[in-house]
Design an enzyme around this catalytic site. Structure first.
Site, PDB file in Angstrom:
ATOM      1  N   ARG A  29      -1.013   3.227 -11.834  1.00 23.50           N
ATOM      2  CA  ARG A  29      -0.745   4.660 -11.947  1.00 23.50           C
ATOM      3  C   ARG A  29      -0.065   5.032 -13.256  1.00 23.50           C
ATOM      4  O   ARG A  29      -0.053   6.200 -13.639  1.00 23.50           O
ATOM      5  CB  ARG A  29       0.121   5.104 -10.775  1.00 23.50           C
ATOM      6  CG  ARG A  29      -0.645   5.030  -9.466  1.00 23.50           C
ATOM      7  CD  ARG A  29       0.138   5.729  -8.396  1.00 23.50           C
ATOM      8  NE  ARG A  29       0.574   4.780  -7.380  1.00 23.50           N
ATOM      9  CZ  ARG A  29      -0.154   4.436  -6.347  1.00 23.50           C
ATOM     10  NH1 ARG A  29      -1.347   4.952  -6.185  1.00 23.50           N
ATOM     11  NH2 ARG A  29       0.279   3.580  -5.473  1.00 23.50           N
TER      12      ARG A  29
ATOM     13  N   GLU B 290       0.816  -1.215   0.000  1.00 21.75           N
ATOM     14  CA  GLU B 290       0.000   0.000   0.000  1.00 21.75           C
ATOM     15  C   GLU B 290       0.848   1.263   0.000  1.00 21.75           C
ATOM     16  O   GLU B 290       0.716   2.128   0.853  1.00 21.75           O
ATOM     17  CB  GLU B 290      -0.946   0.011   1.201  1.00 21.75           C
ATOM     18  CG  GLU B 290      -2.031  -1.027   1.148  1.00 21.75           C
ATOM     19  CD  GLU B 290      -3.084  -0.722   0.105  1.00 21.75           C
ATOM     20  OE1 GLU B 290      -3.354   0.475  -0.133  1.00 21.75           O
ATOM     21  OE2 GLU B 290      -3.601  -1.672  -0.498  1.00 21.75           O
ATOM     22  N   ASP B 291       1.771   1.345  -0.962  1.00 22.48           N
ATOM     23  CA  ASP B 291       2.560   2.553  -1.173  1.00 22.48           C
ATOM     24  C   ASP B 291       3.615   2.831  -0.106  1.00 22.48           C
ATOM     25  O   ASP B 291       4.199   3.905  -0.106  1.00 22.48           O
ATOM     26  CB  ASP B 291       1.663   3.806  -1.279  1.00 22.48           C
ATOM     27  CG  ASP B 291       1.069   3.915  -2.655  1.00 22.48           C
ATOM     28  OD1 ASP B 291       1.548   3.185  -3.537  1.00 22.48           O
ATOM     29  OD2 ASP B 291       0.152   4.714  -2.842  1.00 22.48           O
ATOM     30  N   ALA B 292       3.842   1.898   0.787  1.00 23.48           N
ATOM     31  CA  ALA B 292       4.908   2.132   1.760  1.00 23.48           C
ATOM     32  C   ALA B 292       6.258   1.941   1.063  1.00 23.48           C
ATOM     33  O   ALA B 292       6.328   1.355  -0.007  1.00 23.48           O
ATOM     34  CB  ALA B 292       4.767   1.162   2.920  1.00 23.48           C
TER      35      ALA B 292
END
Lengths: 600, 386
Positions: free
Chosen positions: A401, A217-219
């Site tokens: 993205r 999650e984007d960490a």
């Protein structure tokens, strides 16, 4: 006959609008009219709009006459030799600014080769359609437009070197990045804006892979070794300000170590850092609650009861102390006076911020993420040449993205670092990816940018080849140290007796309406009651009139203000907020009568 | 077998029993049938909601949570032969608020056998035109007032009239029926209206001129557009605008299947039970169109609360919420001052019987674990002690 408007106000009519508009433009280019004026001829409405007001979005374009741009080789040579400047070109009528309305009357060519006699303007560079921050994104034309938006927004929050005289400035809430660098992969805008004078990031080695799920999650995962070598290290500055205010009646605040008999005196320990003048000394290590500037103020109301009280000193304590959760070292003390001639003290605190779990970092492509784990260098994956990534980025951030420029920057950064040169990544005008790949191959690496990595803990070779390269990373100003907050018990509000709100006031974490609903949906009745017990009170109630009674603890007796002493008074447990509501009803002239009943 | 099933009539729902009747093989032995029914009864008992379960709140959460993912936009199909439909959150709000004026009222008119097949396309066209409302404005090119004698002249569009199938006579009939006090004269391509009263005034004439533009010449009032659509094997007429009462009067219309999306109209024409079903259908339609999944029973509960009083009430402060018995509960929703002042005027008593009130005074709520309580009578005091 067309109507003419100047800044949306009717000024007259004109017989030949096309000629009129042409004339205005010519005059503007000659310089006899201000270059801030824009004309728009609306054929449908048959009106001419002249605009010179502020707040219009305008952009520069090269003027084209008979299919040839007015900007010639000669101009460019002169520019190169620094003989003329941008504003000279505007004065000469080579370049002009169009607003959105006048653009409607123009035909703008993208490239010189496309020019026809119908064209009125030529685009200077495709980069002109982007703003400053967006043109700082390398290879921006390979990104989805929303990512460019996010990317440029993130850059504005990056920590950097905002002013070279920062050490003598007293700015509120500022951060300085310790080892700022110029990006290896840059754009023309970095040169134009002299980015080297205010850089805001660092070139680091990034690997795109997963690491034990700590970059979900984007960490992102940081190398502890890199952090110890100064990666993402910054200093946070925050001044405390105190002023000797003057009050009516010649009374004045006094900056000093407060006397022990001052109203609201803290403990002696809290004042321990103050020197004789009541101001803290530089390089003092302070924690929350410590007084930074000692100050006393005159009493608030002169004619209050205190005048008759026995205490001789009625001055109030009004020192400046560190708020909840703040700590640091006193960096700089400034004694001066303000515009009104009052004594003004500013004390600047400094706090070194080493990256920790929860700090926010981003690349320049809107790929922001929070540190999920800090791994000792010995446990980090490494390549055959011994390269250890500074940061591990999750591959799941890429497909949805579609930030292709993020990937290209990694390859470009790798080539730049290995080849010892800067790479031009200007949007629409960058060094082609193909050439970078070839150069990477000639430098002895796989042209795709992937490498064989080895598990840092077991030494085993990873099955997959890992995409690894160099990127420019930014530390964003959102750091956990400024946000972390929890509370078990603490201050309450005076009016409602409910916990205060917000981190600054050491407030509680609200269990809101919808959260309450989940308790109800589970039928957890008593748990819900317990959750909302924060403002629980026990009040005596008169059973005959149903109004809140008075308990006299001294006599250990309860009586009703309406019915007197000979009535039954029972204690009930309610929320203070409800008691407050009953009081408000009474103030409205509504009689809220409580009818008590046995619970069982 | 039938008598064994009838034993369960008061234990299981009728619909389930019908299913058993159909699906249990004919030769099944009585013991087996009984076993099946007993197992079904056990399952049915298990599936029932426990006492004290917060069904309303769970329904609200179950509809509200997926509702946050709903697209706020209504989709418009410009230029396509498609009706404009309110969908998504705006439509849900429209239904739950119990609004009488819809943004896009719509009907689906099913037809009886000979017409539905669409074999005679002329008939279908004719029927569609008969349903569609034609106003005087639609068939005239110009309205003008003669200032000399205050007569109104309406120039008719003969071509358009032919297309729709109305004659000048019919137009005049329609006007005379809906406009009193005027003499109507046929003047070749136009009709002339003259006030019977002697007092002529320009204002009066102007008002009348504007008024007659809206006169219905043909068709059913409120039906703005018609669109025959082939659905599987039959033709259905979809309309923009709705008038259930009048449409059902038409002989060609299949009154059993024809519907409208205007719940208020359904309530007026078909009654409250039909309205309840209409609410369920309409909400379900929206939720399905958004690709969400909400259990029908949550929606049924909402529809039930909207309809219990006998008329459709919206979930607003004027509708369902105004029916709550507790002052505090009403005040905590919207317009608290109004409720508290009114309660003070009549001396209302709040018995703290429901959830919101008890949360406010910080008492255990009568739901779930807070519902059961001991009901032991305390020993009565003897008169002597008193």
């Amino acid at each position: 006959m067309a109507e003419v408007y100047l800044n949306s106000k009717f000024v007259g009519t004109i017989d030949n609008p096309a000629e009129f508009v042409q004339k205005i433009r010519e005059e503007r280019r000659k310089g006899s009219l201000t270059e801030n004026l824009n004309v728009h001829y609306n054929e449908k409405a048959n009106e001419v709009q002249l605009e010179s007001s502020k707040g219009r979005a305008r952009r520069p374009l090269i003027i084209v006459k008979d299919g040839a741009p007015l900007l010639t080789e000669r101009h460019i040579k002169q520019l190169e030799r620094n003989e003329i400047s941008w504003s000279d070109l505007i004065k000469q009528g080579v370049i002009e600014y169009l607003d959105t309305a006048e653009e409607e009357n123009s035909l703008v060519a993208f490239f010189e080769s496309e020019l026809t006699p119908e064209h009125t303007h030529l685009e200077i560079t495709p980069l002109a359609m982007l703003g400053y921050c967006t043109s700082l994104v390398p290879y921006g034309n390979f990104n989805q437009s929303t990512r460019l938006n996010a990317g440029s927004k993130n850059q504005k929050q990056a920590l950097g070197f905002y002013a070279s005289n920062f050490s003598v400035r007293m700015d509120m809430d500022v951060n300085i990045l310790h080892y700022p660098q110029l990006p290896v992969v840059n754009t023309i805008m970095h040169d134009i804006s002299d980015y080297g004078k205010h850089p805001a990031g660092q070139n680091i080695v990034v690997a795109i892979m997963s690491y034990k799920g700590y970059n979900m999650e984007d960490a992102i995962i940081l190398n502890k070794g890199s952090i110890e070598r100064g990666l993402g290290r910054s200093t946070y500055y925050r001044p405390s300000i105190a002023e000797e205010l003057r009050y009516a009646g010649g009374l004045i605040d006094e900056i000093c170590i407060p006397d022990k008999d001052v109203k609201g005196y803290k403990t002696e320990k809290d004042y321990r850092f103050l020197e004789d003048d009541g101001i803290i000394y530089a390089e003092a290590k302070v924690k929350e609650g410590d007084v930074v500037i000692g100050k006393t103020s005159p009493p608030r109301f002169l004619s209050s009861m205190e005048e008759y009280s026995l205490a001789s000193s009625t001055r109030r304590e009004s020192s400046v102390n560190l708020k909840h959760g703040e700590e640091g070292v006193v960096d700089f003390v400034l004694i001066t006076e303000n515009e009104e001639g009052n004594k003004l003290i500013q004390v600047r605190m400094r706090d070194e911020r080493v990256p920790e779990v929860g700090d926010k970092f981003t690349s320049r492509h809107g790929q922001k993420g929070v540190v999920g784990l800090i791994v000792p260098q010995s446990d980090m994956p490494f390549s055959a040449r011994g390269i250890v990534p500074d940061l591990i980025f999750s591959p799941h951030g890429i497909p949805s993205r579609m930030t292709i420029a993020h990937l290209i920057e990694m390859v470009a950064g790798k080539v730049g670092a290995l080849g010892g040169r800067y790479i031009n990544g200007t949007t629409f005008d960058a060094e082609p990816e193909e050439r970078l790949r070839k150069e990477l191959l000639s430098l002895g690496f796989r042209e795709s940018g992937v490498e064989t990595l080895y598990n840092g803990q077991t030494g085993e070779q990873y099955r997959a080849k890992i995409f690894i390269g160099n990127m420019y990373y930014l530390k964003l100003k959102h750091m956990v140290a400024n946000k972390l907050h929890s509370r078990a018990r603490g201050p309450i509000q005076l009016l409602t007796r409910q916990p205060t709100e917000g981190r600054a006031k050491e407030g509680g974490l609200r269990l809101g309406e919808m959260e309450k609903d989940t308790f109800v949906a589970h039928g957890a009745s008593l748990l819900l009651k317990e959750r909302f017990d924060s403002d629980r009170t026990v009040v005596p109630v008169c059973e005959s009139c149903g109004i809140i009674a008075i308990k006299d603890n001294y006599k250990n007796k309860s009586y009703c203000p309406v019915c007197g002493e000979n009535v039954e008074v029972s204690d009930i447990e309610i929320s203070y907020a409800f008691k407050l509501m009953l009081d408000e009803f009474k103030s409205l002239g509504i009689y809220p009568k409580l009818q008590l009943e046995s619970k069982y | 077998m039938a008598d064994i099933i009838s034993e369960y009539e008061d234990k299981l729902p009728a619909k389930m029993l019908d299913e058993f009747k159909e699906n249990i093989p004919k030769g099944a032995s009585d013991t087996k049938v009984r076993k099946i029914l007993e197992a079904a009864y056990g399952e049915y008992k298990n599936a029932r909601v426990c006492p004290g379960e917060a069904v309303g709140l769970i329904a609200a959460e179950s509809i509200g949570e997926p509702g946050t993912q709903m697209t706020l936009n209504t989709f418009h199909f410009a230029g396509v032969a498609e009706m404009n439909v309110t969908l998504g959150l705006p439509r849900i709000i429209e239904i739950l608020d119990g609004r009488k004026e819809l943004e896009n009222p719509m009907m689906e008119i099913y037809l009886k056998k000979p017409y539905a097949s669409g074999k005679r396309i002329e008939d279908l066209r004719h029927l569609a035109l008969q349903i569609k409302e034609t106003k005087l404005n639609d068939i005239s090119t110009e309205f003008s007032i003669n200032i000399a004698d205050f007569t109104i002249e309406v120039k008719l569009d003969k071509e358009r009239m032919k297309e729709i199938g109305v004659t000048t006579g019919k137009v005049m009939d329609a006007i005379s029926k809906q406009l009193k006090g005027y003499n109507i004269k046929d003047d070749k391509d136009s009709i002339i209206l003259k006030a019977r009263s002697k007092e002529d005034s320009f204002n009066e004439a102007y008002k009348t001129k504007e008024k007659i533009k809206g006169i219905t010449i043909k068709g059913i009032k409120g039906i703005l557009q018609v669109l025959p659509v082939k659905r599987e094997e039959e033709f259905v007429i979809i309309t923009a605008g709705s008038n259930l009462a009048d449409v059902l009067q038409l002989e060609e219309v299949d009154a059993y299947r024809t519907t409208t999306n205007n719940i208020f109209e359904i309530e007026q024409v078909l009654g409250i039970e039909a309205a309840r079903q209409a609410i369920i259908n309409e909400i379900f339609k929206v939720i399905e169109s958004q690709g969400l999944n909400v259990d029908a029973r949550h929606i049924m509960l909402v529809a039930d609360t909207m309809c219990v009083s006998g008329t459709v009430k919206g979930i607003t402060r004027y509708g369902v919420v105004s029916e709550k018995s507790s002052v505090l509960a009403r005040a905590s929703f919207e317009t608290p001052i109004k409720h508290i002042i009114n309660a003070a005027l009549i001396g209302e008593v709040d018995n703290l019987n429901s959830v919101v009130e008890n949360v406010m005074v910080n008492q255990p709520i009568p739901i779930g674990t807070g519902l059961p309580s001991l009901s032991v009578k305390p020993p009565q005091k003897t008169p002597k002690e008193k």
